[in-house]
Design an enzyme around this catalytic site. Structure first.
Site, PDB file in Angstrom:
ATOM      1  N   ASP A 161       0.920  -1.222  -0.092  1.00 55.39           N
ATOM      2  CA  ASP A 161      -0.022  -0.044   0.022  1.00 55.39           C
ATOM      3  C   ASP A 161       0.781   1.335  -0.122  1.00 55.39           C
ATOM      4  O   ASP A 161       0.476   2.300  -0.375  1.00 55.39           O
ATOM      5  CB  ASP A 161      -0.677  -0.063   1.094  1.00 55.39           C
ATOM      6  CG  ASP A 161      -0.044   0.106   2.428  1.00 55.39           C
ATOM      7  OD1 ASP A 161       0.754  -0.456   2.975  1.00 55.39           O
ATOM      8  OD2 ASP A 161      -0.559   1.234   3.197  1.00 55.39           O
TER       9      ASP A 161
ATOM     10  N   ASP B 213       5.585   0.292   3.211  1.00 58.23           N
ATOM     11  CA  ASP B 213       5.943  -0.863   4.037  1.00 58.23           C
ATOM     12  C   ASP B 213       5.500  -1.950   2.925  1.00 58.23           C
ATOM     13  O   ASP B 213       5.269  -1.643   1.878  1.00 58.23           O
ATOM     14  CB  ASP B 213       5.148  -0.940   5.260  1.00 58.23           C
ATOM     15  CG  ASP B 213       3.633  -0.707   5.142  1.00 58.23           C
ATOM     16  OD1 ASP B 213       3.145  -0.808   3.810  1.00 58.23           O
ATOM     17  OD2 ASP B 213       2.879  -0.254   6.045  1.00 58.23           O
TER      18      ASP B 213
ATOM     19  N   TYR C 207      -5.714   0.896   9.239  1.00 55.33           N
ATOM     20  CA  TYR C 207      -6.806   1.081   8.019  1.00 55.33           C
ATOM     21  C   TYR C 207      -8.279   0.950   8.884  1.00 55.33           C
ATOM     22  O   TYR C 207      -9.076   0.059   8.122  1.00 55.33           O
ATOM     23  CB  TYR C 207      -6.792   0.382   6.721  1.00 55.33           C
ATOM     24  CG  TYR C 207      -5.542   0.995   5.896  1.00 55.33           C
ATOM     25  CD1 TYR C 207      -5.945   2.243   5.310  1.00 55.33           C
ATOM     26  CD2 TYR C 207      -4.406   0.465   5.897  1.00 55.33           C
ATOM     27  CE1 TYR C 207      -4.778   2.770   4.606  1.00 55.33           C
ATOM     28  CE2 TYR C 207      -3.221   0.829   5.036  1.00 55.33           C
ATOM     29  CZ  TYR C 207      -3.664   2.177   4.388  1.00 55.33           C
ATOM     30  OH  TYR C 207      -2.591   2.647   3.774  1.00 55.33           O
TER      31      TYR C 207
END
Length: 524
Positions: free
Chosen positions: A92, A95, A244
């Protein structure tokens, strides 16, 4: 009798033609006012570079056509512990966790960009690369949707991943996979993934009909799963909460998925879902000032408003008008034309400012919605009614362009926040792969904390340029510190860049049209 010099003689007919062309130019300039008094950027170049970013974020076995040379294969055993093939997809950000919700939103936005501006992307020569970026995500979603009511939500976990600073090719962190199912629901994740696959099915309908049909089949199953077994995915997948969490809940994603499925299938049941659940699911109730991987309402409302253009939706005009009212609240908030308490803040340099952390995601998504709604108003010959008065489509497009230009360098720092574009851009992006010597250049293993010792703490620029990455960007005073540890500002995410693809293609088209008009006049 004096003989006129033919070189300087202008006939009445020519005079009329020149006058007509001059009038045409004035009309064109009124149609494309966003370019008349501002700095010009190479939007085609920015578009090309933005698509390279998705190749830098690829997980899995890289194809021979890979254009980012410092990346190599990674995550080749993803899903093995759970007995499922989860190789592929996207990291994303900086990382190496594969988070399902932001990845799906990224694909939805890339697909929406093609649906709205596919011709413009094609003219810029980037259609195939855009389709490749979408398909890299949807191929993974097909793998992750292992049965009608099972969707793998995440591979890896943020806590162990953030403990290490390694290239993706060297990963030693946990690659445990997490899923949602009937006992552990995740309607928001299932809904967004359904939306992504439905939108992508529209994109591939002509070029790859079999694949398009496959995507639509998965999208329909995922929507049914998400709607039947309702719940927030961050309750079922606890490890995602610190990264998230679904703050807005799942109702926006279910409405969003239904609308995309309606666009993909023209099946009345999806439209009925959008209409009958409009109020109780907040579609006609929530007036938003942001659009993001978490909060879909503004995008949903704008798409619903566009249905008003079609005669067949006349019977639902009352509800669609309510969707439109909320869509226009969002647009007016960006234009700073709502009442004083419901506007998006702006920095002194003019950037829309929503949050301190990764604010550019809201800038790029707002630019996209402004552009789409501007085109909607123009094609329907309408104006927008804000608290501050009526607004024409050109003002919406002007703001979208101003935000994109800010990103590309028209800002107080004179810096491009799209990495690799322009003469000055962030060189210490918070990105593990970008900040460590390329695996293709040095295959020697770099351990978990060794990366921190030898690479993270270096003052030097990153050895690899993450071209096309849109970093988090400056603060509310337009200040930006290019430091690797300043992750609020220097980390980039796939969903930052995704909305830019369509906008850059549209701005490039407008720029070319204005240039053609100017050349036409000059030729006379």
């Amino acid at each position: 009798m004096e003989i006129m010099n033919k070189k300087h003689f202008i006939s009445p007919k020519t005079t009329i033609i020149v006058q007509q062309l001059t009038l045409l130019l004035l009309l064109l300039l009124s149609f494309f006012p966003v370019f008349t008094q501002s700095q010009a950027f190479d939007y085609a170049e920015a578009l090309s570079k933005s698509l390279l970013y998705f190749e830098a974020q690829r997980s899995g076995r890289l194809p021979y056509s890979q254009r980012v040379p410092w990346r190599d294969h990674s995550g080749l055993t993803d899903g093995l512990e759970q007995g499922v093939d989860l190789v592929g997809g996207y990291y994303d950000a900086g990382d190496h966790v594969k988070f399902g919700l932001p990845m799906a939103f990224t694909v939805t936005m890339l697909s929406w960009g093609v649906i709205e501006y596919g011709d413009q992307i094609t003219r810029a020569g980037e259609f195939e690369h855009t389709l490749e970026a979408i398909k890299w995500g949807t191929d993974y979603f097909i793998k992750a949707h292992t049965s009608p009511n099972v969707l793998w939500a995440e591979v890896g976990d943020g806590d162990t991943d953030h403990y290490c600073w390694q290239r993706p090719e060297d990963m030693t962190t946990s690659r445990r996979a997490y899923k949602i199912d009937e006992s552990n629901p995740g309607s928001d994740l299932a809904g967004e993934t359904a939306a992504a696959m439905a939108a992508a099915s529209i994109v591939f309908r002509e070029t790859n009909p079999h694949y398009s049909h496959l995507l639509l089949h998965h999208a329909q199953q995922l929507f049914e799963f998400g709607d039947k077994y309702r719940g927030k995915y961050d309750k079922s997948v606890g490890v995602v909460k610190n990264y998230y969490a679904s703050v807005s809940g799942y109702m926006d994603e279910l409405l969003w998925a239904a609308l995309w499925l309606y666009k993909a299938t023209d099946t009345p049941k999806y439209l009925n879902y959008l209409i009958t659940k409009a109020h109780c699911f907040g579609g006609t109730g929530w007036a938003m000032t942001e659009f993001s991987w978490d909060v879909k309402y503004a995008g949903l409302q704008i798409m619903a408003a566009k249905l008003l253009m079609e005669v067949k939706h006349k019977e639902h005009k009352h509800t669609l008008d309510q969707y439109r009212s909320k869509a226009e609240h969002y647009i007016c908030s960006c234009l700073n034309k709502n009442n004083s308490t419901n506007n998006v803040e702006r920095t002194p340099g003019g950037m829309l400012f929503v949050r301190q952390w990764n604010n550019m995601q809201y800038v790029s998504s707002a630019s996209f919605l402004l552009t789409v709604y501007s085109d909607f108003l123009r094609s329907s010959k309408q104006k927008l009614s804000c608290h501050g008065g009526a607004v024409g489509p050109e003002e919406l497009l002007g703001l979208a362009k101003a935000q994109v230009d800010y990103i590309l360098g028209s800002n107080p720092m004179n810096m491009s926040y799209l990495v690799g574009y322009g003469s000055s851009y962030p060189t210490r992006v918070h990105h593990r792969g970008g900040s460590v010597i390329s695996y293709r250049e040095n295959k020697g293993f770099i351990g978990c904390t060794q990366g921190y010792d030898n690479w993270y703490n270096r003052d030097a620029p990153n050895p690899n340029v993450v071209v096309g990455a849109l970093v988090g960007g400056p603060d509310c005073q337009d200040n930006f510190s290019d430091e690797r540890g300043n992750f609020m500002q220097t980390e980039a995410c796939t969903y930052n860049t995704a909305p830019l693809v369509g906008v850059l293609a549209r701005l490039n088209q407008l720029y070319e049209q204005e240039n053609q008009s100017m050349h036409l006049i000059a030729s006379y």
